[in-house]
Design an enzyme around this catalytic site. Structure first.
Site, PDB file in Angstrom:
ATOM      1  N   ILE A  31      41.866  36.767  27.080  1.00 49.25           N
ATOM      2  CA  ILE A  31      42.160  35.920  26.216  1.00 49.25           C
ATOM      3  C   ILE A  31      43.774  35.628  25.985  1.00 49.25           C
ATOM      4  CG2 ILE A  31      42.613  37.523  24.166  1.00 49.25           C
ATOM      5  CD1 ILE A  31      41.026  35.928  22.133  1.00 49.25           C
ATOM      6  N   HIS A 100      37.148  48.653  31.705  1.00 49.36           N
ATOM      7  CA  HIS A 100      37.250  47.107  32.533  1.00 49.36           C
ATOM      8  C   HIS A 100      38.453  47.292  33.403  1.00 49.36           C
ATOM      9  CE1 HIS A 100      39.918  47.629  28.828  1.00 49.36           C
ATOM     10  NE2 HIS A 100      40.811  46.991  29.397  1.00 49.36           N
TER      11      HIS A 100
HETATM   12  P1  5GP Z   1      43.680  47.036  28.046  1.00 51.02           P
HETATM   13  O1  5GP Z   1      44.916  46.773  27.416  1.00 51.02           O
HETATM   14  O2  5GP Z   1      42.576  47.654  27.160  1.00 51.02           O
HETATM   15  O3  5GP Z   1      43.897  47.335  29.534  1.00 51.02           O
HETATM   16  O4  5GP Z   1      43.100  45.424  28.347  1.00 51.02           O
HETATM   17  C1  5GP Z   1      42.324  44.771  27.254  1.00 51.02           C
HETATM   18  C2  5GP Z   1      42.391  43.300  27.543  1.00 51.02           C
HETATM   19  O5  5GP Z   1      41.425  42.603  26.542  1.00 51.02           O
HETATM   20  C3  5GP Z   1      43.767  42.664  27.024  1.00 51.02           C
HETATM   21  O6  5GP Z   1      44.488  42.171  28.257  1.00 51.02           O
HETATM   22  C4  5GP Z   1      43.522  41.660  26.053  1.00 51.02           C
HETATM   23  O7  5GP Z   1      44.141  40.630  26.266  1.00 51.02           O
HETATM   24  C5  5GP Z   1      41.934  41.615  26.185  1.00 51.02           C
HETATM   25  N1  5GP Z   1      41.149  40.960  24.997  1.00 51.02           N
HETATM   26  C6  5GP Z   1      41.282  41.590  23.916  1.00 51.02           C
HETATM   27  N2  5GP Z   1      40.336  40.981  23.134  1.00 51.02           N
HETATM   28  C7  5GP Z   1      39.647  39.999  23.819  1.00 51.02           C
HETATM   29  C8  5GP Z   1      38.994  39.099  23.454  1.00 51.02           C
HETATM   30  O8  5GP Z   1      38.260  39.005  22.256  1.00 51.02           O
HETATM   31  N3  5GP Z   1      38.527  38.205  24.240  1.00 51.02           N
HETATM   32  C9  5GP Z   1      38.955  38.314  25.529  1.00 51.02           C
HETATM   33  N4  5GP Z   1      38.610  37.316  26.565  1.00 51.02           N
HETATM   34  N5  5GP Z   1      39.861  39.095  25.942  1.00 51.02           N
HETATM   35  C10 5GP Z   1      40.294  40.166  24.967  1.00 51.02           C
END
Ligand code: 5GP
Length: 113
Positions: A31, A100
């Site tokens: 997103i 992820h």
């Molecule tokens: P992390 O910071 O945990 O490694 O990555 C989480 C990712 O999920 C971030 O890059 C963030 O932009 C993405 N993200 C968070 N909420 C959502 C959502 O509701 N939809 C999508 N498509 N991505 C999300």
């Protein structure tokens, strides 16, 4: 365990741009993309961090990586290059407690912390 954002996307409770899905894996567009291509590949099983991986569920990681390489080919970045990232917990920058892999591509990436 409370459903993560990704589990809610899997259940279609939250909308997302889904680019791949099979029985075990889903891939979506991030997103808040950090590059022209920024996808997230995750297992449908909600595992909070990569610390929770065991020999019983570790085959998910190879499926995630293989999905990422297939997407890299499909989106024509395999030859130019891309980065796969898995963040773990606070210092690693993990914000969604559901493992992820980020697939980031489409520009020359830097390596800064
Ligand atoms: P992390 O910071 O945990 O490694 O990555 C989480 C990712 O999920 C971030 O890059 C963030 O932009 C993405 N993200 C968070 N909420 C959502 C959502 O509701 N939809 C999508 N498509 N991505 C999300």
């Amino acid at each position: 365990m409370e459903d993560s954002i990704f589990t809610k996307i899997i259940k279609r409770e939250i909308k997302s741009e889904i680019i791949f899905e099979n029985e075990k894996i889903m891939a979506i567009k991030d997103i808040n993309p950090q590059a022209p291509i920024h996808f997230l590949i995750f297992p449908k099983e909600q595992i909070e961090t990569i610390n929770e991986l065991t020999s019983d569920n570790s085959e998910l990681i190879s499926q995630i990586i293989l999905t990422a390489t297939e997407l890299a080919r499909k989106y024509n970045v395999a030859e130019k290059g891309y980065r796969l990232v898995m963040n773990c917990n606070d210092d690693g920058g993990q914000t969604v407690p559901h493992i992820h892999c980020h697939l980031i591509a489409g520009k020359r990436l830097k390596w800064e912390f």
